[in-house]
Write a protein that holds these residues in place. Sequence first.
Motif, PDB file in Angstrom:
ATOM      1  N   GLN A  48       0.828  -1.209   0.000  1.00  0.00           N
ATOM      2  CA  GLN A  48       0.000   0.000   0.000  1.00  0.00           C
ATOM      3  C   GLN A  48       0.864   1.262   0.000  1.00  0.00           C
ATOM      4  N   SER A  49       2.008   1.199   0.678  1.00  0.00           N
ATOM      5  CA  SER A  49       2.851   2.390   0.770  1.00  0.00           C
ATOM      6  C   SER A  49       3.610   2.667  -0.526  1.00  0.00           C
ATOM      7  N   LEU A  50       3.984   1.619  -1.239  1.00  0.00           N
ATOM      8  CA  LEU A  50       4.818   1.769  -2.429  1.00  0.00           C
ATOM      9  C   LEU A  50       4.220   2.715  -3.485  1.00  0.00           C
ATOM     10  N   PRO A  51       2.952   2.520  -3.906  1.00  0.00           N
ATOM     11  CA  PRO A  51       2.419   3.442  -4.917  1.00  0.00           C
ATOM     12  C   PRO A  51       2.272   4.876  -4.405  1.00  0.00           C
ATOM     13  N   LEU A  52       2.088   5.042  -3.122  1.00  0.00           N
ATOM     14  CA  LEU A  52       2.002   6.396  -2.568  1.00  0.00           C
ATOM     15  C   LEU A  52       3.356   7.094  -2.629  1.00  0.00           C
ATOM     16  N   TYR A  53       4.411   6.377  -2.267  1.00  0.00           N
ATOM     17  CA  TYR A  53       5.748   6.967  -2.386  1.00  0.00           C
ATOM     18  C   TYR A  53       6.026   7.347  -3.836  1.00  0.00           C
ATOM     19  N   ARG A  54       5.628   6.481  -4.745  1.00  0.00           N
ATOM     20  CA  ARG A  54       5.846   6.771  -6.173  1.00  0.00           C
ATOM     21  C   ARG A  54       5.047   7.990  -6.599  1.00  0.00           C
ATOM     22  N   ALA A  55       3.815   8.076  -6.136  1.00  0.00           N
ATOM     23  CA  ALA A  55       2.937   9.184  -6.527  1.00  0.00           C
ATOM     24  C   ALA A  55       3.464  10.535  -6.049  1.00  0.00           C
ATOM     25  N   VAL A  56       4.072  10.560  -4.868  1.00  0.00           N
ATOM     26  CA  VAL A  56       4.589  11.829  -4.349  1.00  0.00           C
ATOM     27  C   VAL A  56       6.045  12.065  -4.746  1.00  0.00           C
ATOM     28  N   GLY A  57       6.629  11.110  -5.459  1.00  0.00           N
ATOM     29  CA  GLY A  57       8.003  11.273  -5.941  1.00  0.00           C
ATOM     30  C   GLY A  57       9.055  11.107  -4.869  1.00  0.00           C
ATOM     31  N   ASN A  58       8.738  10.359  -3.821  1.00  0.00           N
ATOM     32  CA  ASN A  58       9.702  10.121  -2.746  1.00  0.00           C
ATOM     33  C   ASN A  58      10.500   8.858  -3.087  1.00  0.00           C
ATOM     34  N   ARG A  59      11.598   9.068  -3.797  1.00  0.00           N
ATOM     35  CA  ARG A  59      12.391   7.934  -4.268  1.00  0.00           C
ATOM     36  C   ARG A  59      13.096   7.209  -3.132  1.00  0.00           C
ATOM     37  N   SER A  60      13.454   7.938  -2.109  1.00  0.00           N
ATOM     38  CA  SER A  60      14.093   7.318  -0.954  1.00  0.00           C
ATOM     39  C   SER A  60      13.109   6.396  -0.230  1.00  0.00           C
ATOM     40  N   GLY A  61      11.896   6.877  -0.018  1.00  0.00           N
ATOM     41  CA  GLY A  61      10.860   6.055   0.604  1.00  0.00           C
ATOM     42  C   GLY A  61      10.509   4.854  -0.250  1.00  0.00           C
ATOM     43  N   GLU A  62      10.459   5.071  -1.551  1.00  0.00           N
ATOM     44  CA  GLU A  62      10.187   3.979  -2.494  1.00  0.00           C
ATOM     45  C   GLU A  62      11.279   2.914  -2.390  1.00  0.00           C
ATOM     46  N   ALA A  63      12.533   3.354  -2.369  1.00  0.00           N
ATOM     47  CA  ALA A  63      13.661   2.423  -2.279  1.00  0.00           C
ATOM     48  C   ALA A  63      13.632   1.644  -0.975  1.00  0.00           C
ATOM     49  N   THR A  64      13.344   2.331   0.113  1.00  0.00           N
ATOM     50  CA  THR A  64      13.275   1.671   1.417  1.00  0.00           C
ATOM     51  C   THR A  64      12.181   0.606   1.426  1.00  0.00           C
ATOM     52  N   THR A  65      11.030   0.955   0.868  1.00  0.00           N
ATOM     53  CA  THR A  65       9.916   0.005   0.838  1.00  0.00           C
ATOM     54  C   THR A  65      10.242  -1.189  -0.048  1.00  0.00           C
ATOM     55  N   LEU A  66      10.863  -0.948  -1.191  1.00  0.00           N
ATOM     56  CA  LEU A  66      11.272  -2.053  -2.064  1.00  0.00           C
ATOM     57  C   LEU A  66      12.234  -2.981  -1.327  1.00  0.00           C
ATOM     58  N   ASN A  67      13.158  -2.384  -0.587  1.00  0.00           N
ATOM     59  CA  ASN A  67      14.114  -3.179   0.182  1.00  0.00           C
ATOM     60  C   ASN A  67      13.395  -3.969   1.283  1.00  0.00           C
ATOM     61  N   ASN A  68      12.407  -3.339   1.913  1.00  0.00           N
ATOM     62  CA  ASN A  68      11.641  -4.024   2.958  1.00  0.00           C
ATOM     63  C   ASN A  68      10.857  -5.205   2.385  1.00  0.00           C
ATOM     64  N   ILE A  69      10.266  -5.005   1.212  1.00  0.00           N
ATOM     65  CA  ILE A  69       9.533  -6.091   0.549  1.00  0.00           C
ATOM     66  C   ILE A  69      10.504  -7.229   0.220  1.00  0.00           C
ATOM     67  N   GLY A  70      11.671  -6.862  -0.280  1.00  0.00           N
ATOM     68  CA  GLY A  70      12.696  -7.864  -0.563  1.00  0.00           C
ATOM     69  C   GLY A  70      13.059  -8.657   0.680  1.00  0.00           C
ATOM     70  N   GLY A  71      13.151  -7.973   1.805  1.00  0.00           N
ATOM     71  CA  GLY A  71      13.476  -8.636   3.060  1.00  0.00           C
ATOM     72  C   GLY A  71      12.435  -9.660   3.477  1.00  0.00           C
ATOM     73  N   VAL A  72      11.159  -9.339   3.248  1.00  0.00           N
ATOM     74  CA  VAL A  72      10.090 -10.287   3.591  1.00  0.00           C
ATOM     75  C   VAL A  72      10.177 -11.515   2.688  1.00  0.00           C
ATOM     76  N   TYR A  73      10.344 -11.267   1.394  1.00  0.00           N
ATOM     77  CA  TYR A  73      10.460 -12.404   0.473  1.00  0.00           C
ATOM     78  C   TYR A  73      11.691 -13.249   0.793  1.00  0.00           C
ATOM     79  N   ASP A  74      12.769 -12.584   1.216  1.00  0.00           N
ATOM     80  CA  ASP A  74      13.972 -13.303   1.608  1.00  0.00           C
ATOM     81  C   ASP A  74      13.664 -14.238   2.780  1.00  0.00           C
ATOM     82  N   LYS A  75      12.959 -13.716   3.790  1.00  0.00           N
ATOM     83  CA  LYS A  75      12.602 -14.531   4.959  1.00  0.00           C
ATOM     84  C   LYS A  75      11.608 -15.631   4.608  1.00  0.00           C
TER      85      LYS A  75
END
Length: 138
Positions: free
Chosen positions: A43-70
């Motif tokens: 839910q957070s990812l498209p919002l970060y993209r919509a507001v142009g927060n690339r840092s937040g987008e990157a953090t969320t992508l990394n967090n999603i990666g972490g869940v899939y890793d686990k």
Amino acid sequence: YSQSLPLYRAVGNRSGEATTLNNIGLVYADLGEKQKALEYYSQSLPLYRAVGNRSGEATTLNNIGGVYDKLGEKQKALEYYSQSLPLLRAVGDRGREAISLNNIGGVYADLGEQQKALEYYSQSLPLYRAVGDRGGEA
């Protein structure tokens, strides 16, 4: 977080909403509720993209990666970690870039691709040193 979320929505603060959703995802991840964490990150990812927060987008992508890793879904983890990397480089966040490189190295190590793991670990090391992250460096 659950109390602040409707307030951010009510005032139309999409950036605050995205951060709060991401933080709720972090809590669920820490609680071991991986699917719930993915729900909130998604839910957070498209919002970060919509507001142009690339840092937040990157953090969320990394967090999603972490869940899939686990979850043991290494290819999916790699996908998300790899998506975060160019964004972190674009915003100049060398500390998180080091973390992302290290995460990618970890996935390759888990996949038995030791040479690729070493390549990514070798890229993360000087960044950890540059930002003074001795724990990451270790």
